[in-house]
Design an enzyme around this catalytic site. Structure first.
Site, PDB file in Angstrom:
ATOM      1  N   THR A  50      17.494 -16.515 -28.859  1.00  0.00           N
ATOM      2  CA  THR A  50      17.685 -18.019 -29.173  1.00  0.00           C
ATOM      3  C   THR A  50      18.369 -18.516 -27.841  1.00  0.00           C
ATOM      4  OG1 THR A  50      18.852 -17.188 -31.342  1.00  0.00           O
ATOM      5  CG2 THR A  50      19.846 -19.526 -30.329  1.00  0.00           C
ATOM      6  N   SER A  80      14.484 -19.120 -34.503  1.00  0.00           N
ATOM      7  CA  SER A  80      14.516 -18.350 -33.049  1.00  0.00           C
ATOM      8  C   SER A  80      14.197 -16.453 -33.871  1.00  0.00           C
ATOM      9  CB  SER A  80      16.398 -18.096 -32.352  1.00  0.00           C
ATOM     10  OG  SER A  80      16.549 -19.478 -32.100  1.00  0.00           O
ATOM     11  N   HIS A 115      -5.264  25.903 -13.851  1.00  0.00           N
ATOM     12  CA  HIS A 115      -3.832  25.661 -12.617  1.00  0.00           C
ATOM     13  C   HIS A 115      -3.567  26.067 -11.293  1.00  0.00           C
ATOM     14  CE1 HIS A 115      -2.551  28.070 -16.543  1.00  0.00           C
ATOM     15  NE2 HIS A 115      -4.362  28.343 -16.776  1.00  0.00           N
ATOM     16  N   SER A 141      -0.066   6.080   9.103  1.00  0.00           N
ATOM     17  CA  SER A 141       0.916   6.191   9.509  1.00  0.00           C
ATOM     18  C   SER A 141       1.806   5.663  11.134  1.00  0.00           C
ATOM     19  CB  SER A 141       1.593   7.870   9.788  1.00  0.00           C
ATOM     20  OG  SER A 141       2.043   8.261  11.243  1.00  0.00           O
ATOM     21  N   SER A 142       2.860   5.248  11.027  1.00  0.00           N
ATOM     22  CA  SER A 142       3.348   4.214  12.129  1.00  0.00           C
ATOM     23  C   SER A 142       3.508   5.402  13.516  1.00  0.00           C
ATOM     24  CB  SER A 142       4.386   3.882  12.102  1.00  0.00           C
ATOM     25  OG  SER A 142       6.109   4.654  11.625  1.00  0.00           O
ATOM     26  N   LYS A 164      -4.514   8.570  11.105  1.00  0.00           N
ATOM     27  CA  LYS A 164      -3.764   8.526   9.294  1.00  0.00           C
ATOM     28  C   LYS A 164      -4.309   8.076   8.490  1.00  0.00           C
ATOM     29  CE  LYS A 164      -0.227  12.182   7.516  1.00  0.00           C
ATOM     30  NZ  LYS A 164       0.063  11.786   6.277  1.00  0.00           N
ATOM     31  N   GLU A 196      -1.362   5.857  -4.444  1.00  0.00           N
ATOM     32  CA  GLU A 196      -0.209   6.505  -5.172  1.00  0.00           C
ATOM     33  C   GLU A 196       0.824   5.240  -5.547  1.00  0.00           C
ATOM     34  OE1 GLU A 196       1.147   7.420  -0.724  1.00  0.00           O
ATOM     35  OE2 GLU A 196       0.545   8.536  -0.791  1.00  0.00           O
TER      36      GLU A 196
END
Length: 464
Positions: A98, A134, A182, A312-313, A318, A325
């Site tokens: 509302t 509403s 599997h 990577s830092s 890498k 992700e």
């Protein structure tokens, strides 16, 4: 969704920073739960409905043309996003929404005064909200916004992903690789067949969501407070629905049963379930891609993804599967949103669901997240994904499961002996089979050819 041909639907500069009135101010004081506001797509739907209701009231002889056209122009300005800053109310508000409906009524009334330079004055409730509650406006906003986002954004994004996957599958029709069940080596298949499974997952959810549109296109507008349509012209819902259908590409109609449309949000729950399925499918695909690209030395290393940024830092060189992700995180949010919508859908007490703003906000978020996820996967992952053919061929050649092809000739136990010996001695099944069977080399080569093991696929790619 944010354009109009109405010359009155333009932004008007206003000296005051506040266009809303007392009811919105009360809501701002009362609802301080979060910083979350109703999303742009919902405000578009709200403005569009207010625009259509003004024209409907004029058509039905309930509102004079001057006022109706002024309200319509102001409402369209809201739909176009010119005044989103005037809708500051928290998502976590009164369960019917509302406060947001009142907010729209007040802003539109103020805009009419500004846009007509004071020549026309309308009242928020008597004019802007004429024939509405509403309780029917907000459920209609949920359906309208979700239907349009699915039609204009999500379905095209899903189809784009389908087509991108299809194109990649056609590139690898003859690329043979090791299958896995599997997480263990299994019988070979073509990379086209593996990608084809992903494509059909997305095709399936595209169909399910397309089939959900007719239910979303049934609107509660016209039911007013509880579904009886009190204080509303009996043709009001039909006229508003027709007006909303114009130029939308979708056909909106009044709900088959207003009481259900106002008291329950079953359609939203159903659509959310389909969105959850889409999130699960995208998660499966993203995880497959992460596994297949893992390595490069101590993983599967079957595919290579584009290097979009440093991985990577601290570790130079890498490369991480950043888009899969990100998609997985977004899909996790969508799956959580489905639980939220499910629980909110249970709050249809008697004649009104009282978690409407939460349902609208969350449903829109899920649709938009999935839309962008599909585009990101298609354009930043699938399109430029490269196959490590040498790795695939090496894996297939040393796959002990190839011995399965010999079971009809030498039996399960002898085939198992060959598979285990080949694995233990790091040799090919062909080499071991030549030692442990009386079959000719030519017959063994024919039997153990991976290309003969992938079968006649029923995928669209293999039929083309």
């Amino acid at each position: 969704m944010q354009t109009t041909n109405n010359p009155n639907a333009s932004k008007v500069e206003h000296k005051s920073k506040i266009l809303y009135g007392a009811e919105t101010a009360k809501a701002l004081a009362n609802f301080t739960i979060s910083d979350s506001k109703m999303p742009r797509a919902f405000l578009w739907a709200l403005g569009s409905i207010k625009s259509a209701t003004a024209l409907a009231n004029m058509e039905l002889g309930l509102l004079d043309e001057e006022k109706a056209m002024a309200i319509q122009g102001a409402a369209q300005s809201v739909a176009n996003g010119f005044y989103d800053d005037q809708f500051p109310i928290d998502v976590f508000q009164t369960g019917s929404g509302t406060s947001t409906n009142m907010n729209a009524n007040e802003v539109i009334a103020s805009l009419v005064k500004l846009q007509t330079k004071g020549q026309i004055s309308v009242l928020p409730l008597d004019d802007v909200n004429l024939g509405q509650s509403s309780n029917d406006v907000i459920p209609s906003c949920i359906h309208l916004s979700a239907a349009m986002l699915i039609e204009k954004e999500l379905l095209p994004s899903l189809l784009h992903l389908v087509n991108t996957l299809d194109g990649k599958a056609k590139e690898h029709h003859n690329t043979i690789k090791t299958g896995r069940t599997h997480l263990m080596d299994a019988m070979p298949l073509s990379f086209a067949q593996e990608i084809g499974a992903w494509r059909e997952q997305i095709n399936y959810i595209h169909t399910q969501l397309q089939n959900s549109l007719p239910s979303l296109c049934k609107l509660a507008i016209g039911g007013t407070a509880v579904g009886t349509g009190i204080n509303t012209h009996p043709e009001f819902g039909a006229v508003v629905s027709r007006l909303l259908s114009e130029n939308s590409g979708l056909v909106f109609t009044p709900a088959d049963n207003y009481f259900r449309a106002i008291s329950a949000q079953d359609t939203a729950v159903n659509v959310s379930g389909n969105l959850k399925t889409a999130a699960v499918s995208l998660s499966k695909i993203s995880n497959d891609i992460r596994w297949l690209s893992s390595g490069p030395l101590n993983g599967l290393n079957e595919i290579h993804l584009s290097e979009l940024q440093k991985g990577s830092s601290i570790m130079p060189g890498k490369v991480n599967p950043v888009i899969p992700e990100a998609v997985l995180m977004a899909c996790t949010q969508v799956i959580g949103n489905d639980t939220t919508i499910t629980l909110a859908g249970q709050s249809g007490n008697f004649q009104l669901n009282t978690m409407l703003p939460l349902i609208g906000h969350t449903l829109i978020q899920s649709i938009q997240l999935l839309s962008t996820c599909c585009t990101a996967l298609a354009d930043k992952v699938i399109k430029d994904m490269q196959v490590n053919h040498a790795k695939l061929e090496q894996n297939v050649a040393r796959n002990p499961m190839l011995a399965t092809a010999l079971t009809s000739l030498i039996g399960y136990d002898k085939s198992a002996e060959i598979a285990k010996k080949a694995y233990a001695e790091n040799r090919t099944v062909l080499d071991v089979a030549k030692e442990l069977t009386n079959l000719s080399e030519a017959e063994l080569i024919a039997r153990l050819d991976p290309k003969t093991m992938i079968g006649k696929s029923n995928t669209k790619t293999d039929r083309s």
